[in-house]
Scaffold this motif. Structure first.
Motif, PDB file in Angstrom:
ATOM      1  N   THR A  81       0.842  -1.198   0.000  1.00 52.15           N
ATOM      2  CA  THR A  81       0.000   0.000   0.000  1.00 52.15           C
ATOM      3  C   THR A  81       0.875   1.246   0.000  1.00 52.15           C
ATOM      4  OG1 THR A  81      -0.167  -0.181   2.424  1.00 52.15           O
ATOM      5  CG2 THR A  81      -1.997  -1.048   1.134  1.00 52.15           C
ATOM      6  N   PHE A  82       0.702   2.096  -0.996  1.00 46.82           N
ATOM      7  CA  PHE A  82       1.332   3.409  -1.109  1.00 46.82           C
ATOM      8  C   PHE A  82       0.534   4.169  -2.165  1.00 46.82           C
ATOM      9  CE2 PHE A  82       3.820   0.091  -3.256  1.00 46.82           C
ATOM     10  CZ  PHE A  82       3.567   0.394  -4.582  1.00 46.82           C
ATOM     11  N   TYR A  83       0.622   5.508  -2.136  1.00 45.84           N
ATOM     12  CA  TYR A  83      -0.302   6.268  -2.975  1.00 45.84           C
ATOM     13  C   TYR A  83       0.366   7.484  -3.602  1.00 45.84           C
ATOM     14  CZ  TYR A  83      -3.527   3.233  -0.554  1.00 45.84           C
ATOM     15  OH  TYR A  83      -4.145   2.116  -0.059  1.00 45.84           O
ATOM     16  N   LEU A  84      -0.129   7.827  -4.817  1.00 46.04           N
ATOM     17  CA  LEU A  84       0.305   8.975  -5.595  1.00 46.04           C
ATOM     18  C   LEU A  84      -0.816  10.007  -5.657  1.00 46.04           C
ATOM     19  CD1 LEU A  84       1.795   7.100  -8.668  1.00 46.04           C
ATOM     20  CD2 LEU A  84       3.144   8.533  -7.134  1.00 46.04           C
ATOM     21  N   GLU A  85      -0.457  11.235  -6.014  1.00 49.09           N
ATOM     22  CA  GLU A  85      -1.472  12.257  -6.243  1.00 49.09           C
ATOM     23  C   GLU A  85      -2.278  11.908  -7.495  1.00 49.09           C
ATOM     24  OE1 GLU A  85       0.371  16.026  -6.487  1.00 49.09           O
ATOM     25  OE2 GLU A  85       1.238  15.955  -4.461  1.00 49.09           O
ATOM     26  N   SER A  86      -3.543  12.180  -7.468  1.00 52.57           N
ATOM     27  CA  SER A  86      -4.429  11.778  -8.558  1.00 52.57           C
ATOM     28  C   SER A  86      -4.169  12.530  -9.853  1.00 52.57           C
ATOM     29  CB  SER A  86      -5.890  11.979  -8.135  1.00 52.57           C
ATOM     30  OG  SER A  86      -6.114  13.345  -7.793  1.00 52.57           O
ATOM     31  N   THR A  87      -3.557  13.723  -9.771  1.00 56.24           N
ATOM     32  CA  THR A  87      -3.339  14.529 -10.979  1.00 56.24           C
ATOM     33  C   THR A  87      -2.210  14.008 -11.850  1.00 56.24           C
ATOM     34  OG1 THR A  87      -1.875  16.007  -9.727  1.00 56.24           O
ATOM     35  CG2 THR A  87      -4.221  16.605  -9.844  1.00 56.24           C
ATOM     36  N   ILE A  88      -1.335  13.162 -11.308  1.00 62.38           N
ATOM     37  CA  ILE A  88      -0.157  12.713 -12.050  1.00 62.38           C
ATOM     38  C   ILE A  88      -0.552  11.899 -13.271  1.00 62.38           C
ATOM     39  CG2 ILE A  88       1.901  11.260 -11.909  1.00 62.38           C
ATOM     40  CD1 ILE A  88       2.222  12.102  -9.046  1.00 62.38           C
ATOM     41  N   SER A  89      -1.599  11.091 -13.166  1.00 61.79           N
ATOM     42  CA  SER A  89      -2.000  10.234 -14.282  1.00 61.79           C
ATOM     43  C   SER A  89      -2.337  11.057 -15.519  1.00 61.79           C
ATOM     44  CB  SER A  89      -3.207   9.378 -13.870  1.00 61.79           C
ATOM     45  OG  SER A  89      -3.621   8.568 -14.938  1.00 61.79           O
ATOM     46  N   ASP A  90      -3.131  12.134 -15.358  1.00 67.92           N
ATOM     47  CA  ASP A  90      -3.491  12.980 -16.500  1.00 67.92           C
ATOM     48  C   ASP A  90      -2.263  13.681 -17.066  1.00 67.92           C
ATOM     49  OD1 ASP A  90      -6.157  12.287 -16.286  1.00 67.92           O
ATOM     50  OD2 ASP A  90      -6.623  13.960 -14.932  1.00 67.92           O
ATOM     51  N   GLU A  91      -1.365  14.095 -16.207  1.00 69.39           N
ATOM     52  CA  GLU A  91      -0.158  14.783 -16.671  1.00 69.39           C
ATOM     53  C   GLU A  91       0.733  13.840 -17.475  1.00 69.39           C
ATOM     54  OE1 GLU A  91       1.630  16.392 -13.191  1.00 69.39           O
ATOM     55  OE2 GLU A  91      -0.023  17.763 -12.755  1.00 69.39           O
ATOM     56  N   LEU A  92       0.835  12.595 -17.036  1.00 69.34           N
ATOM     57  CA  LEU A  92       1.658  11.628 -17.763  1.00 69.34           C
ATOM     58  C   LEU A  92       1.068  11.311 -19.132  1.00 69.34           C
ATOM     59  CD1 LEU A  92       2.642   9.034 -15.000  1.00 69.34           C
ATOM     60  CD2 LEU A  92       4.105  10.739 -16.061  1.00 69.34           C
ATOM     61  N   SER A  93      -0.258  11.236 -19.224  1.00 69.09           N
ATOM     62  CA  SER A  93      -0.898  10.898 -20.492  1.00 69.09           C
ATOM     63  C   SER A  93      -0.628  11.948 -21.570  1.00 69.09           C
ATOM     64  CB  SER A  93      -2.406  10.721 -20.286  1.00 69.09           C
ATOM     65  OG  SER A  93      -2.997  11.944 -19.890  1.00 69.09           O
ATOM     66  N   ARG A  94      -0.321  13.182 -21.151  1.00 66.15           N
ATOM     67  CA  ARG A  94      -0.047  14.254 -22.112  1.00 66.15           C
ATOM     68  C   ARG A  94       1.442  14.428 -22.399  1.00 66.15           C
ATOM     69  NH1 ARG A  94      -4.086  16.696 -18.735  1.00 66.15           N
ATOM     70  NH2 ARG A  94      -2.438  17.787 -17.596  1.00 66.15           N
ATOM     71  N   MET A  95       2.265  13.636 -21.756  1.00 68.72           N
ATOM     72  CA  MET A  95       3.711  13.782 -21.912  1.00 68.72           C
ATOM     73  C   MET A  95       4.169  13.183 -23.248  1.00 68.72           C
ATOM     74  SD  MET A  95       6.664  12.561 -19.225  1.00 68.72           S
ATOM     75  CE  MET A  95       6.039  13.744 -18.005  1.00 68.72           C
ATOM     76  N   PRO A  96       5.081  13.833 -23.974  1.00 64.46           N
ATOM     77  CA  PRO A  96       5.601  13.285 -25.229  1.00 64.46           C
ATOM     78  C   PRO A  96       6.278  11.928 -25.003  1.00 64.46           C
ATOM     79  CG  PRO A  96       6.188  15.596 -25.006  1.00 64.46           C
ATOM     80  CD  PRO A  96       5.608  15.179 -23.691  1.00 64.46           C
ATOM     81  N   GLY A  97       6.027  10.989 -25.895  1.00 63.49           N
ATOM     82  CA  GLY A  97       6.601   9.655 -25.776  1.00 63.49           C
ATOM     83  C   GLY A  97       5.714   8.668 -25.043  1.00 63.49           C
TER      84      GLY A  97
END
Length: 403
Positions: A81-97
């Motif tokens: 069990t460990f957790y990330l901020e929810s906004t990171i997923s959307d930011e990664l989806s827009r990243m080049p590559g």
């Protein structure tokens, strides 16, 4: 009488010593077979896991401890069990590559639930964006119920069937599908829609003995599929530079870490195997040496009556060969059966999945072990014979009489 007839007769006549020789080689062959098959099976399991992981890299919170927990969850299904901020997923989806992302949420450990015994992992996932779980279903993801429903996909080792009802933290889920065997931690994992997981967290406060706590809208890991021709190392560095509180784990590094964990255990097992084999050959040599000493007069008389030394050597070689071959075959069979019957338990203890080598590799290794065991057993047993055959017949008869 043929040499084979005489050799078998002598083996029966000296039954206790023959059994002692055979027992040592049998134990060594069994251990050698079991150890090497287990090591090869673990290595194949790791390669299989990385190949079928589906993601090129995974993004998780930073920290060596978290990376270790994540690798264990992937390889063995040990809950983490460990957790990330929810906004990171959307930011990664827009990243080049980055071609595709899918987030998963890890729930707390669940042990000995009413549905089944043992410890297993609960993971929330998004069926719409998923590309790592769906391929293991025998039918298309479109046949699953709506995402908002209380349904679950279970790993092959959870021992549940489609249509079964399973209660988690006071919320009941219906098994909508069973994943095919993956030889990874997925086999011990229960997957539920992320929306259903969030509702289960909320309802657990009033329904469960102990409430389930997960930060609102947080994720545990984001699985990333890179665009073609993308340099994965550069992409991982870019992700970590853009988001300082995360780490990007390459799928290839999972295999490296898994092999590193196993290297110490494998080294110890190989040392034990080598020591047992050396002791087996030494014992075989000592026992057969005693047999030869007791038969010095018989051998001397055979040579004195005109028997060729090569005939005597062949007779003793066949005798030791029969014992070595039979004990090697039996030992390899015992080792193979031991691995087949207990490989799941051993793999769980050693911290890996439970794959075995392919049938072709297993057959080739067993054949090689039988050949090696037979050859080395013959050599170890016949070393004392060389000195005796150089002795004059009269001297051999006299020494045999003294013995």
């Amino acid at each position: 009488m043929t040499q084979w007839y005489i050799a078998i007769r002598e083996i029966r006549r000296n039954g206790l010593r023959s059994v002692l020789m055979a027992l040592s080689v049998c134990i060594a062959a069994a251990v050698m077979t079991a150890v090497l098959l287990l090591i090869l099976g673990i290595n194949r399991s790791i390669e299989h896991m990385v190949k079928r992981l589906g993601a090129d890299l995974m993004v998780i919170p930073e920290g060596e401890k978290i990376a270790k927990q994540f690798n264990e969850a992937l390889i063995t299904g040990k809950p983490a069990t460990f957790y990330l901020e929810s906004t990171i997923s959307d930011e990664l989806s827009r990243m080049p590559g980055v071609e595709h992302v899918s987030a998963q949420t890890f729930a707390q450990t669940l042990t000995n639930a009413r549905c089944c015994a043992g410890e297993f992992f609960i993971v929330g996932f998004d069926p719409e964006s998923d590309f790592t779980i769906g391929p293991w279903l025998s039918h298309d993801m479109s046949h699953l119920p709506s995402e908002s429903g209380n349904w679950a996909l279970v790993g092959d080792r959870i021992l549940l069937h489609k249509g079964d009802t399973i209660p988690f933290y006071g919320t009941s889920f219906t098994v909508a599908g069973v994943l095919q065997p993956t030889s990874t931690g997925m086999d011990w994992t229960v997957y539920v829609p992320d929306r259903a997981l969030r509702k289960m967290v909320s309802d657990s406060k009033g329904r469960a003995e102990a409430p389930l706590r997960i930060p609102p809208n947080a994720f545990s890991a984001i699985f990333v599929k890179a665009a073609p021709e993308t340099d994965l190392v550069d992409l991982a560095e870019t992700i970590e530079q853009t988001h300082p509180n995360v780490q990007a784990v390459l799928s290839s590094s999972v295999a490296k870490l898994a092999r590193g964990r196993m290297s110490t255990v494998a080294g110890v097992l190989l040392c034990v195997m080598a020591a047992l084999w050396a002791m087996a050959l030494l014992l075989s040599g000592i026992v057969f040496s005693q047999v030869v000493r007791e038969r010095q007069s018989e051998i001397g008389l055979l040579i004195a009556k005109g028997a060729e030394r090569s005939f005597v050597f062949g007779l003793l070689a066949k005798e030791s060969g029969c014992i070595a071959l039979a004990s090697s075959v039996l030992g390899c069979a015992i080792g193979l059966l031991a691995v087949i019957s207990s490989h799941q338990l051993l793999a769980k203890v050693l911290g890996t999945s439970d794959a075995l080598p392919t049938i072709a590799v297993t057959a080739a290794l067993v054949a090689a072990f039988v050949g090696f065991g037979t050859t080395s057993g013959i050599i170890a047993a016949l070393l004392p014979v060389r000195r005796l055959l150089r002795t004059e017949p009269y001297e051999a008869i006299k020494q045999g009489a003294i013995v």
